[in-house]
Design an enzyme around this catalytic site. Structure first.
Site, PDB file in Angstrom:
ATOM      1  N   GLU A   1      -0.486  -0.291  -9.842  1.00 44.20           N
ATOM      2  CA  GLU A   1      -0.128  -1.545  -9.196  1.00 44.20           C
ATOM      3  C   GLU A   1       1.360  -1.862  -9.375  1.00 44.20           C
ATOM      4  O   GLU A   1       1.973  -2.501  -8.526  1.00 44.20           O
ATOM      5  CB  GLU A   1      -1.000  -2.670  -9.776  1.00 44.20           C
TER       6      GLU A   1
ATOM      7  N   GLU B   1       0.841  -1.209   0.000  1.00 41.66           N
ATOM      8  CA  GLU B   1       0.000   0.000   0.000  1.00 41.66           C
ATOM      9  C   GLU B   1       0.871   1.252   0.000  1.00 41.66           C
ATOM     10  O   GLU B   1       0.529   2.261  -0.620  1.00 41.66           O
ATOM     11  CB  GLU B   1      -0.970  -0.005   1.187  1.00 41.66           C
TER      12      GLU B   1
HETATM   13 ZN    ZN Z   1      -2.411  -2.980  -4.980  1.00 43.92          ZN
END
Ligand code: ZN
Length: 502
Positions: free
Chosen positions: A296, A267
């Site tokens: 991502e 995160e």
């Molecule tokens: Zn992620």
């Protein structure tokens, strides 16, 4: 100020108003997931839907449309970054315009309710409880796909939300390439006699100590607490609730330290991306319409290419030992091998690097079939387990650890999962480029100089990544469009070393 500049400023002013509603909705959602009492769910869903719909209306207002029209043909007079921003706004505007605000509002409410029902269903491991809510969400999703329009596959209509510039066909090609190489690789690694000892990672790790560790690792990677904070939730996530307020959450498991630690780094990687945005794009608040794969790639790069690397632990291991005395007598080398154990397991977010993409393939195939109406919601638990068995050789012990494990479907994120797979691939591509461009990158990481990587990412990816389609960004930074090769090279080299495969 030129005419084009004036119009650009007018456009940003409008977008900024929409963003204020979006940030407010985001705060409501953050609160729902971190602090809100369960009883608040019904009312919250209504409040959330109103705020969200208001933002949507502002973004899709005629005022925005008129400015975009006036700007058309004049964009070249703007700087390149402003041009890219206008193009992004225009693409999302055209797409959003196809959805009537009432329908958008009804879907927002269904999603907010769906989330609360999912939390309950997962707690009780009861898929039947979630089924009606999920059916409703899929019905909305199919309706949206029809309105967006597509040629062959309704899944293509959803992808621009998460991966503009990529098609279902592109994904199929990548998936089949990966599957061909991954399934035998996993088999060969799990059959090696010289396995890491992952039991080293088990013990008793009180939450307050894990919290300390999470805070320290976030500081180490460069997360700015002046514009961020860490909380705990069932499902770790990152969210921006303002242009300078990027929050992360994690989830502590008392007998294992790795899940929270790596979720926090993951995160944190997302948050670095959001904290590094150029002021020009900070008020472009979007939850869709940009490459989630690039987002991502930042979380996966920090989590895996940095956070699970030997150089990083050369630097960070003594800090971990100072907080968790359990590791005082465990050698760095053994710890490093343990956090890189490859072992098929049911939960995606805790999957190792090698098996992770197999979890994504399963979800991609299920989602695509659902959208095409080839399977129905009631088939999901059985289908899930069958595919888990086929790809990973295991069957989850219950639906909470199977089909109910992820939050995404309850929040209407269909078409999102492939971004996780792409994120891994993009991360490897970008990290390989970073190694080519930054002298002695791994030695610098081993010294704790993580800022050298962050600075490079800030300049190449974070500042304007949001306004680029992934294939363009990757070509710009790495010289090539999306390809699985660098990721496959990376895992093969790393894990054949760890597993002593010749
Ligand atoms: Zn992620």
């Amino acid at each position: 100020m030129s005419e084009a500049e004036k119009l650009f400023k007018k456009l940003l002013d409008q977008v900024k108003i929409a963003a204020k509603f979006e940030y407010a909705a985001s705060l409501l959602s953050w609160d729902q997931q971190t602090k809100m009492p369960t009883g608040g769910a019904e009312g919250r869903a209504e409040i959330y839907a109103v705020v969200k719909t208001e933002g949507f209306k502002r973004f899709t207002s005629d005022a925005v449309g008129e400015i975009l029209e006036e700007l058309a043909g004049m964009e070249e007079k703007l700087e390149i970054e402003k041009q890219a921003l206008v193009q992004r706004i225009s693409a999302i505007y055209q797409r959003s315009k196809t959805i009537p605000p009432d329908l958008f509002g009804a879907f927002s409410e269904a999603k907010s309710k769906g989330y609360s029902i999912w939390v309950e269903a997962r707690k009780k491991s009861d898929f039947k409880l979630f089924k009606p809510a999920l059916e409703k969400i899929i019905e909305f999703t199919r309706q949206f796909a029809e309105l967006y329009g597509y040629e062959k596959n309704p899944y293509d209509a959803l992808l621009p939300d998460y991966e503009p510039g990529l098609t279902t066909e592109d994904l199929r090609r990548i998936v089949s390439h990966l599957r061909r190489e991954l399934v035998p690789l996993v088999r060969s690694l799990t059959e090696q006699p010289n396995k890491p000892d992952e039991t080293l990672l088990q013990g008793h790790f009180p939450e307050d100590l894990q919290q300390q560790l999470s805070l320290q690792v976030l500081k180490a990677i460069g997360y700015d607490f002046n514009i961020g904070r860490l909380d705990t939730t069932a499902h770790p996530f990152t969210t921006s609730v303002g242009p300078d307020d990027v929050r992360v959450t994690t989830n502590f498991v008392v007998d294992k330290m790795a899940p929270a630690l790596f979720a926090t780094i993951h995160e944190g990687g997302h948050a670095l991306y959001d904290q590094g945005k150029d002021p020009l794009v900070k008020w472009l608040y979007l939850d869709v319409g940009y490459s989630h794969g690039v987002h991502e790639s930042q979380s996966r790069m920090w989590e895996n290419m940095v956070g699970r690397s030997f150089p990083f632990w050369k630097f960070f291991y003594s800090r971990l030992q100072n907080i968790l005395s359990h590791f005082k007598n465990i050698a760095l080398e053994d710890f490093y091998r343990a956090i890189n154990t490859v072992k098929p397991s049911p939960i995606r977010i805790y999957a190792d690097e090698v098996t992770y993409n197999l979890h994504i393939m399963l979800r991609f195939e299920i989602e695509e079939a659902l959208l095409r109406g080839e399977i129905e919601v009631e088939d999901l638990p059985e289908l899930w387990n069958a595919k888990m068995h086929e790809y990973l050789g295991i069957v989850p012990e219950n639906d909470a650890k199977g089909v109910l494990q992820d939050v995404h479907w309850s929040e209407g994120y269909f078409g999102y999962f492939p971004s996780y797979m792409l994120g891994n691939l993009y991360a490897a591509q970008l990290f390989a480029a970073a190694k080519r461009k930054i002298a002695n990158l791994e030695e610098e990481i081993a010294k704790g100089n993580l800022n050298i990587l962050l600075k490079w990412l800030r300049a190449k990816v974070h500042r304007f990544g949001l306004t680029r389609e992934a294939p363009d960004l990757l070509r710009e930074v790495t010289g090539k469009g999306p390809t699985p090769e660098p990721w496959l090279d990376y895992v093969k080299e790393k894990f054949s070393n760890i597993y002593c495969v010749s």
